[in-house]
Design a protein around this motif. Structure first.
Motif, short mmCIF file in Angstrom:
data_model
loop_
_atom_site.label_atom_id
_atom_site.label_comp_id
_atom_site.label_asym_id
_atom_site.label_seq_id
_atom_site.Cartn_x
_atom_site.Cartn_y
_atom_site.Cartn_z
N GLY A 31 3.70 -0.41 7.73
CA GLY A 31 3.25 -1.61 7.02
C GLY A 31 4.13 -1.93 5.83
O GLY A 31 4.46 -3.11 5.59
N LYS A 35 6.58 -5.19 5.34
CA LYS A 35 6.40 -6.01 4.14
C LYS A 35 7.73 -6.26 3.44
O LYS A 35 8.00 -7.35 2.94
CB LYS A 35 5.42 -5.33 3.19
CG LYS A 35 5.04 -6.17 1.98
CD LYS A 35 3.99 -5.46 1.15
CE LYS A 35 3.58 -6.29 -0.05
NZ LYS A 35 2.53 -5.61 -0.86
N THR A 40 6.50 -10.36 4.59
CA THR A 40 5.17 -10.90 4.85
C THR A 40 4.17 -10.27 3.89
O THR A 40 4.29 -9.09 3.56
CB THR A 40 4.74 -10.64 6.31
OG1 THR A 40 3.42 -11.11 6.50
CG2 THR A 40 4.78 -9.16 6.64
N GLY A 41 3.19 -11.03 3.47
CA GLY A 41 2.26 -10.54 2.47
C GLY A 41 1.17 -9.64 3.01
O GLY A 41 0.57 -8.87 2.28
N ASN A 42 0.88 -9.73 4.32
CA ASN A 42 -0.21 -8.94 4.88
C ASN A 42 0.23 -8.37 6.23
O ASN A 42 -0.19 -8.82 7.29
CB ASN A 42 -1.46 -9.82 5.06
CG ASN A 42 -2.69 -9.00 5.40
OD1 ASN A 42 -2.65 -7.78 5.45
ND2 ASN A 42 -3.79 -9.68 5.65
N SER A 45 -2.56 -7.13 8.94
CA SER A 45 -3.70 -8.00 9.19
C SER A 45 -4.24 -7.82 10.60
O SER A 45 -5.42 -8.07 10.86
CB SER A 45 -3.31 -9.46 8.97
OG SER A 45 -2.25 -9.83 9.84
N SER A 48 -6.83 -4.99 10.16
CA SER A 48 -7.91 -5.12 9.18
C SER A 48 -9.13 -5.82 9.78
O SER A 48 -9.02 -6.61 10.72
CB SER A 48 -7.42 -5.89 7.96
OG SER A 48 -7.00 -7.20 8.33
N TYR A 66 -9.45 -0.75 11.22
CA TYR A 66 -9.37 -0.98 9.77
C TYR A 66 -9.39 0.34 9.01
O TYR A 66 -8.86 0.43 7.89
CB TYR A 66 -10.53 -1.88 9.31
CG TYR A 66 -11.82 -1.16 9.01
CD1 TYR A 66 -12.08 -0.64 7.74
CD2 TYR A 66 -12.81 -1.01 9.99
CE1 TYR A 66 -13.26 0.02 7.47
CE2 TYR A 66 -13.99 -0.36 9.72
CZ TYR A 66 -14.22 0.15 8.45
OH TYR A 66 -15.39 0.82 8.17
N TYR A 71 -3.32 -0.52 2.07
CA TYR A 71 -2.28 -1.35 1.47
C TYR A 71 -1.62 -0.68 0.27
O TYR A 71 -0.42 -0.76 0.08
CB TYR A 71 -2.87 -2.70 1.04
CG TYR A 71 -3.27 -3.59 2.19
CD1 TYR A 71 -2.56 -3.58 3.40
CD2 TYR A 71 -4.36 -4.44 2.09
CE1 TYR A 71 -2.92 -4.38 4.46
CE2 TYR A 71 -4.74 -5.26 3.15
CZ TYR A 71 -4.01 -5.22 4.33
OH TYR A 71 -4.39 -6.03 5.37
N PRO A 130 -12.39 -10.09 1.02
CA PRO A 130 -11.15 -10.09 1.79
C PRO A 130 -11.29 -9.15 2.98
O PRO A 130 -12.25 -8.37 3.06
CB PRO A 130 -10.12 -9.55 0.78
CG PRO A 130 -10.93 -8.74 -0.18
CD PRO A 130 -12.25 -9.43 -0.28
#
Length: 289
Positions: A31, A35, A40-42, A45, A48, A66, A71, A130
């Protein structure tokens, strides 16, 4: 032996929770690399758990995945350190598969609690929800299970001993207070896992393993990925013995389990340190079977 083969060999020698820890670390590293290089910000995803039930229907696997996604570095560090130490105690006292049942069911029930609260209760209850990530619900299930099953057992926390029941009470109290803080969804999941752990312990004291059905389901799924053998199975008639219909090996297994139960009762009443050296050695060997 190549590097990949060497890593595969070492991974296969891990116990169940060491494998879970390794998977969490690998997922976290992947991850972080995504990133950095994909910007990419997530990046996780896909794993999750979304707060919206309609979104969850498009990714039902997230009710388990999940629990393998983190993170933040300190988030995964704290979770995996606690999981490592608590799993060592569990695997010395209980069957590895049963301990794994508690952990995975804690993650599932924690995720369901998260979905229930966000989608069923009034919207004002959770201000911000979130997508859910982290292994905390499963860890809560394990800790509360121990606190409910052997409440008087003491463990060492740095400079002093403390009974498991007080650790369990403190964790639940913190999660309840956390419902009014910034990580409301996460604390709901923790409480869901805690409820599963408590219920599992109470039923196990009554002689019922509520995770047996889940265990059979997981064994079935695991069997789908095992290579097929061309060898034919030869079935032999069981020898008739004089142990109430059981073979000598079955009778010995039955006696060993009874002895384990007596030792666990002793731990629950007087603490782990009350065991004799022979009892500790027997319990350690039994946990390896």
């Amino acid at each position: 032996m190549s590097t990949i083969q060497d890593l595969k060999y070492k991974f296969n020698r891990f116990n169940a929770f060491e494998k879970i820890i390794a998977i969490n670390i690998v997922v976290f590293i992947i991850g972080q690399l995504i990133k950095v290089f994909a910007r990419t910000g997530n990046p996780l995803s896909y794993l999750s758990l979304p707060s919206s039930f309609s979104n969850f229907l498009y990714k039902p696997w997230s009710i388990i995945t999940y629990g393998f996604a983190h993170y933040g570095f300190f988030h995964i560090l704290l979770n995996l350190l606690v999981l490592y130490f608590i799993s060592r105690m569990l695997l010395n006292l209980f069957r590895p598969k049963m301990a794994l049942n508690i952990y995975l069911l804690g993650i599932i029930v924690g995720g369901l609690a998260f979905l229930f609260v966000y989608n069923v209760l009034p919207k004002g209850f959770i201000i911000n929800a979130p997508p859910l990530v982290g292994a905390s619900a499963g860890i809560s299930a394990l800790l509360i299970f121990l606190g409910a099953y052997m409440p008087e057992t003491e463990v060492r926390l740095v400079f002093f001993n403390i009974k498991l029941k007080y650790i369990a009470i403190a964790l639940v109290a913190m999660d309840i207070l956390g419902l009014f803080g910034w990580n409301q969804g996460g604390n709901v999941a923790h409480l869901g896992g805690a409820l599963l752990g408590y219920f599992y312990a109470i039923k196990l004291k009554e002689g019922k393993d509520i995770g047996s059905g889940f265990e059979r389901a997981m064994d079935t799924v695991a069997g789908w990925f095992k290579p097929k053998s061309n060898l034919k199975t030869v079935h032999r008639n069981k020898p008739k013995g004089t142990y109430a219909g059981k073979t000598k090996e079955e009778f010995q297994t039955f006696n060993d389990q009874k002895k384990v139960d007596l030792i666990l009762d002793k731990i629950s009443k007087s603490g782990y340190e009350s065991l004799t050296a022979e009892e500790k050695e027997f319990l350690f060997k039994a946990g390896k079977k």
